[in-house]
Scaffold this motif. Structure first.
Motif, PDB file in Angstrom:
ATOM      1  N   GLU A  28      36.763   7.002  46.552  1.00  7.34           N
ATOM      2  CA  GLU A  28      36.741   8.183  47.063  1.00  7.34           C
ATOM      3  C   GLU A  28      38.039   8.688  47.682  1.00  7.34           C
ATOM      4  O   GLU A  28      38.101   9.664  48.385  1.00  7.34           O
ATOM      5  CB  GLU A  28      35.569   8.630  47.777  1.00  7.34           C
ATOM      6  N   MET A  29      38.801   7.554  47.943  1.00  7.07           N
ATOM      7  CA  MET A  29      39.911   7.770  48.959  1.00  7.07           C
ATOM      8  C   MET A  29      41.270   7.839  48.108  1.00  7.07           C
ATOM      9  O   MET A  29      41.566   7.202  46.858  1.00  7.07           O
ATOM     10  CB  MET A  29      39.974   6.474  49.645  1.00  7.07           C
ATOM     11  N   VAL A  30      42.126   8.846  48.588  1.00  6.60           N
ATOM     12  CA  VAL A  30      43.370   9.103  47.809  1.00  6.60           C
ATOM     13  C   VAL A  30      44.512   8.758  48.473  1.00  6.60           C
ATOM     14  O   VAL A  30      44.628   8.761  49.823  1.00  6.60           O
ATOM     15  CB  VAL A  30      43.302  10.784  47.451  1.00  6.60           C
ATOM     16  N   TYR A  31      45.367   7.946  47.945  1.00  9.46           N
ATOM     17  CA  TYR A  31      46.443   7.325  48.556  1.00  9.46           C
ATOM     18  C   TYR A  31      48.011   8.009  47.799  1.00  9.46           C
ATOM     19  O   TYR A  31      47.757   8.377  46.720  1.00  9.46           O
ATOM     20  CB  TYR A  31      46.772   6.007  48.251  1.00  9.46           C
ATOM     21  N   ASP A  32      48.922   8.046  48.382  1.00  3.58           N
ATOM     22  CA  ASP A  32      50.193   8.507  47.721  1.00  3.58           C
ATOM     23  C   ASP A  32      50.627   6.973  47.196  1.00  3.58           C
ATOM     24  O   ASP A  32      50.207   5.980  47.746  1.00  3.58           O
ATOM     25  CB  ASP A  32      51.325   8.978  48.648  1.00  3.58           C
ATOM     26  N   ARG A  33      51.600   6.833  46.280  1.00  5.21           N
ATOM     27  CA  ARG A  33      51.956   5.793  45.594  1.00  5.21           C
ATOM     28  C   ARG A  33      52.333   4.688  46.648  1.00  5.21           C
ATOM     29  O   ARG A  33      52.077   3.760  46.299  1.00  5.21           O
ATOM     30  CB  ARG A  33      52.954   6.041  44.546  1.00  5.21           C
ATOM     31  N   ARG A  34      53.191   5.142  47.257  1.00  2.00           N
ATOM     32  CA  ARG A  34      53.709   4.167  48.232  1.00  2.00           C
ATOM     33  C   ARG A  34      52.838   3.612  49.285  1.00  2.00           C
ATOM     34  O   ARG A  34      52.822   2.183  49.469  1.00  2.00           O
ATOM     35  CB  ARG A  34      54.907   4.882  49.208  1.00  2.00           C
ATOM     36  N   SER A  35      51.986   4.123  49.847  1.00  2.00           N
ATOM     37  CA  SER A  35      50.927   3.740  50.811  1.00  2.00           C
ATOM     38  C   SER A  35      49.942   2.712  50.100  1.00  2.00           C
ATOM     39  O   SER A  35      49.610   1.670  50.284  1.00  2.00           O
ATOM     40  CB  SER A  35      50.197   4.835  51.311  1.00  2.00           C
ATOM     41  N   ASP A  36      49.542   3.054  48.464  1.00  2.00           N
ATOM     42  CA  ASP A  36      48.737   2.259  47.955  1.00  2.00           C
ATOM     43  C   ASP A  36      49.242   0.937  47.497  1.00  2.00           C
ATOM     44  O   ASP A  36      48.731  -0.126  47.820  1.00  2.00           O
ATOM     45  CB  ASP A  36      48.426   3.088  46.309  1.00  2.00           C
ATOM     46  N   ARG A  37      50.481   0.995  47.220  1.00  2.00           N
ATOM     47  CA  ARG A  37      51.437  -0.147  46.575  1.00  2.00           C
ATOM     48  C   ARG A  37      51.510  -1.152  48.007  1.00  2.00           C
ATOM     49  O   ARG A  37      51.187  -2.290  48.066  1.00  2.00           O
ATOM     50  CB  ARG A  37      52.687   0.152  46.275  1.00  2.00           C
ATOM     51  N   GLN A  38      51.887  -0.473  49.041  1.00  2.00           N
ATOM     52  CA  GLN A  38      51.936  -1.514  50.340  1.00  2.00           C
ATOM     53  C   GLN A  38      50.486  -2.194  50.900  1.00  2.00           C
ATOM     54  O   GLN A  38      50.594  -3.446  51.097  1.00  2.00           O
ATOM     55  CB  GLN A  38      52.529  -0.503  51.575  1.00  2.00           C
ATOM     56  N   GLU A  39      49.432  -1.245  50.845  1.00  2.00           N
ATOM     57  CA  GLU A  39      48.209  -1.852  51.408  1.00  2.00           C
ATOM     58  C   GLU A  39      47.684  -2.914  50.199  1.00  2.00           C
ATOM     59  O   GLU A  39      47.233  -4.174  50.651  1.00  2.00           O
ATOM     60  CB  GLU A  39      47.280  -0.812  51.301  1.00  2.00           C
ATOM     61  N   GLN A  40      48.057  -2.765  48.822  1.00  2.00           N
ATOM     62  CA  GLN A  40      47.638  -3.818  48.036  1.00  2.00           C
ATOM     63  C   GLN A  40      48.351  -5.186  48.269  1.00  2.00           C
ATOM     64  O   GLN A  40      47.915  -6.197  48.143  1.00  2.00           O
ATOM     65  CB  GLN A  40      47.631  -3.077  46.573  1.00  2.00           C
ATOM     66  N   TYR A  41      49.727  -4.863  48.341  1.00  2.00           N
ATOM     67  CA  TYR A  41      50.677  -5.922  48.595  1.00  2.00           C
ATOM     68  C   TYR A  41      50.221  -6.923  49.945  1.00  2.00           C
ATOM     69  O   TYR A  41      50.054  -8.040  49.595  1.00  2.00           O
ATOM     70  CB  TYR A  41      52.004  -5.665  48.762  1.00  2.00           C
TER      71      TYR A  41
END
Length: 744
Positions: free
Chosen positions: A283-296
């Motif tokens: 249920e959480m929305v990320y912008d693409r950059r933040s999503d990529r950073q956190e997963q990395y």
């Protein structure tokens, strides 16, 4: 319309108006367009000097300027232009004057004379629309003709952009827009005004939205709604530290911001997700950059833990025993465990408050890794923190940005790290101190540069305030339970003698600090009102502490306050201290930026990392470098408005600023607790005054106290002190790192 002195008209918006012809260019900064020039005003015997962002203005140009008159001790009376319009010459005499000024590359006085003789009043039209005709002029080849036309069109495009954007943005912002999109700037902005806030630094959503509305954008248009959603994500990251937002809260907030229905925002959000403009995780929305950073971050930490080479347990015990014997110490049980875990694991976290022996552990690890021929990099988020780490360990420590070798390409405003997956760090062990200050973006960059198989040791106080940037990296890693974590909580004997240390721990544990010991390093001065608190803080800084402790207080006193607002806030205290410690004086130059006066002798702080600021170091035979960092504190040595130059001394370096960079500075006699993170100061004064409840909390007081090395003085209401200790509230941040790390 009214008229000011020298015939300058006063417009309805309060700005004065000056018109004339540019007679001489005194100075120009090609990077930002800052220009000092003499203007020949019709009907006046003397030239008038104008300064401001005036890109591509040349001798012979007819200008209309809007701004205000100012007076400087060195250069006298000048007109500071906020915006301008440029009228191109139309008769042969003014065209010749314009072309002879060398404004257009490839045209000097002799070539200008020939062009005007050949084409007369059509000369500028020929240069722009028929450059091949120029090749008929003696001294101009076909290649030169094309080059002349391109340069003229570039300057003409800037002029068109200035005219088009003048009602919406200042000259400096327009220069950024034009540099980004060149001659297509106007068309790009017309087609999708919201690209302005997405791609131009300094243009927020509100400004882009006002511009879009003036261009006829629909209030519920999809482009507007998607841009508004992304703005909600980015603004919450910048101001509240959220890496992501719950879908329902995001829709509700965006609907209020955009004045449309929640259903319409939900539709736009789904379009954004389907096009990969945003990402939905649960249920959480990320912008693409933040999503990529956190997963990395999650993936790389797990990889480092898996690939770390094992060390025999007997060897680890032998290393620890040898260090104890060599240094004639006996490590406490948790210190031994910390050393053991750091040697045994690929990722290890060491946390604890002041005086608990974190530095002792780091010194032991440095010796052990050195004996194993393992290369170690010590780093910290800020320059001050890196310097303290170097001093306490006697090993070189770098800022993370310096370790990763931040660099800029030509014309780039945003830097990049040279060290990454394609150019990994050589070190086998990375020890990062003050890890509570590391945000998602910086942690991602650091991990990208660490080679597989290396060890990562994060050291910090998890009870301090979180990073200024988005995320709560240290706490999320601890909360995940995935990696070895040791919390040091024993205060060692030498630190027990310091009330700074014992009171800091008391506050952190929810107990009231000891305030009654007179001969100590921790004092409380009760005051009944906020005005009395501010007055006492002023006296302590300017009179009482310098009188009592002399030279030890030079540049060593720091006021640390919960908020910018209020009588005890940074805005008011800095204004009062400037008036008291560095008042206006004859021969002391100053400059006004927005509503703030900056004066020679002012104490200032850099508020963002800027790797492009050049500096010269004292005593190193003219050694030069670049880069000043968020939290660096210095003193303005000189202001030269004519040369657009401000010299600021940071310790043993003098940095060169131009006047367009003043938005990166603020006065620093008093700073907020958030701005003090990662730094320590000999004498710390903490005003306790009326402020919003969210700022009167325990971890903010704890962080402020732990910034002091020699002395802490609390000034204000004891009731507020008790409220801060009792208020365990911490700012909640939406992140997903702990969950990603916990997931198998």
């Amino acid at each position: 319309m009214e008229y000011a002195e020298n015939g300058a008209a006063v417009e309805n918006d309060g700005m004065e108006r000056l018109s004339g012809v540019v007679e001489r260019i005194i100075y120009r900064n090609e990077e930002n367009g800052y220009t000092v020039c003499d203007i020949d005003v019709d009907g006046e015997s003397e030239m008038q000097t104008a300064v401001g962002i005036l890109p591509y203005v040349g001798v012979g140009d007819s200008l209309v300027l809007w701004g205000a008159w100012m007076h400087t001790p060195k250069y006298g009376r000048q007109f500071k232009a906020e915006r301008f319009e440029k009228e191109m010459p139309t008769d042969t005499a003014s065209i010749l004057r314009y072309l002879s000024s060398r404004t257009i590359k490839g045209i000097g006085p002799r070539i200008a004379q020939r062009i005007v003789e050949e084409f007369g009043e059509d000369s500028l039209d020929v240069i722009e629309n028929h450059p091949e005709w120029l090749a008929h002029v003696q001294g101009i080849s076909r290649k030169s003709a094309m080059s002349i036309s391109e340069d003229y069109k570039a300057k003409s495009g800037m002029r068109s952009a200035m005219m088009f954007f003048r009602e919406y943005f200042g000259a400096a912002t327009t220069v950024k827009i034009y540099k980004k999109w060149g001659g297509a700037a106007v068309d790009v902005a017309r087609k999708n005004p919201y690209r302005l806030c997405d791609e131009i630094e300094g243009v927020g959503f509100e400004r882009a939205d006002r511009f879009a509305m003036s261009m006829g954008a629909e209030i519920d248009g999809v482009e507007r709604l998607m841009s508004g959603i992304l703005y909600m994500l980015s603004s919450n990251a910048a101001s509240n530290g959220h890496v992501c937002l719950p879908r329902a809260k995001l829709i509700e907030g965006a609907a209020r911001l955009l004045s449309v229905s929640a259903d319409r925002v939900a539709e736009a959000l789904q379009i954004l997700i389907d096009s990969d403009g945003a990402r939905l995780r649960g249920e959480m929305v990320y912008d693409r950059r933040s999503d990529r950073q956190e997963q990395y971050i999650a993936d790389k930490l797990i990889l480092l833990e898996k690939l770390c080479a094992a060390i025999n347990i007997d060897d680890v015990n032998a290393f620890i025993a040898r260090e104890e014997k060599r240094n004639r110490v006996q490590y406490a049980a948790r210190q031994r465990k910390a050393i053991f875990d750091a040697l045994e694991n690929g990722v290890m976290i060491l946390t604890g408050g002041p005086g608990t022996g974190k530095t002792t552990v780091v010194k032991a690890l440095l010796d052990i890794f050195s004996s194993m021929d393992m290369r170690v990099a010590l780093c910290a988020p800020t320059g001050r923190a890196a310097k303290r780490l170097s001093e306490s360990t006697t090993h070189e420590a770098k800022t993370i940005h310096r370790l990763l070798e931040m660099e800029f390409g030509e014309g780039e405003e945003v830097g990049r790290f040279r060290r990454n997956e394609q150019d990994l760090l050589d070190e086998d062990v990375i020890i990062a101190d003050e890890a509570s200050m590391i945000d998602n973006s910086l942690m991602c960059a650091l991990l990208r540069a660490i080679k597989p198989g290396a060890r990562v040791i994060l050291i910090g106080d998890s009870d301090q305030l979180p990073s200024v940037g988005a995320g709560r990296v240290l706490n999320d890693i601890i909360d995940s339970g995935r990696f070895a974590t040791v919390r040091l909580d024993e205060i060692f004997r030498q630190s027990q003698q310091s009330l700074i240390v014992t009171n800091a721990h008391a506050v952190n544990e929810g107990r009231y600090p000891t305030l009654t010991v007179k001969d100590s390093d921790f004092f409380f001065l009760p005051r009944e009102t906020d005005a009395q608190t501010a007055a006492t803080v002023m006296q302590l800084y300017s009179e009482r502490l310098p009188r009592a402790y002399g030279k030890a207080t030079e540049n060593g006193i720091q006021i640390i306050t919960p908020s910018r607002k209020g009588e005890g806030g940074t805005d008011n205290l800095n204004r009062l201290l400037q008036g008291s410690l560095n008042p206006r004086a004859k021969g002391k130059r100053e400059i006004v930026f927005r509503d703030t006066v900056y004066r020679e002798g002012d104490r200032v702080m850099q508020t963002k990392n800027n790797y492009d600021v050049e500096w010269e170091q004292d005593g190193y035979d003219g050694e030069y470098g670049s880069g000043v960092f968020n939290g660096d504190i210095g003193v303005i040595e000189s202001i030269d408005t004519a040369e657009d130059e401000i010299r600021i001394r940071f310790d043993d370096r003098v940095a060169l600023y131009d006047t367009t960079m003043l938005d990166e500075l603020e006065h620093a006699w008093a700073i907020t607790v958030h701005k003090s993170q990662g730094s320590e100061y000999p004498y710390v004064i903490i005003p306790l005054y009326s402020a919003p409840p969210m700022l009167l909390c325990r971890n903010l007081l704890y962080t402020a106290i732990t910034r002091a090395e020699t002395m802490v003085i609390l000034v204000g209401k004891e009731d507020i002190l008790r409220r801060m200790v009792d208020n365990k509230r911490q700012s909640m941040r939406y992140t997903g790192l702990a969950e990603r790390l916990s997931y198998e």
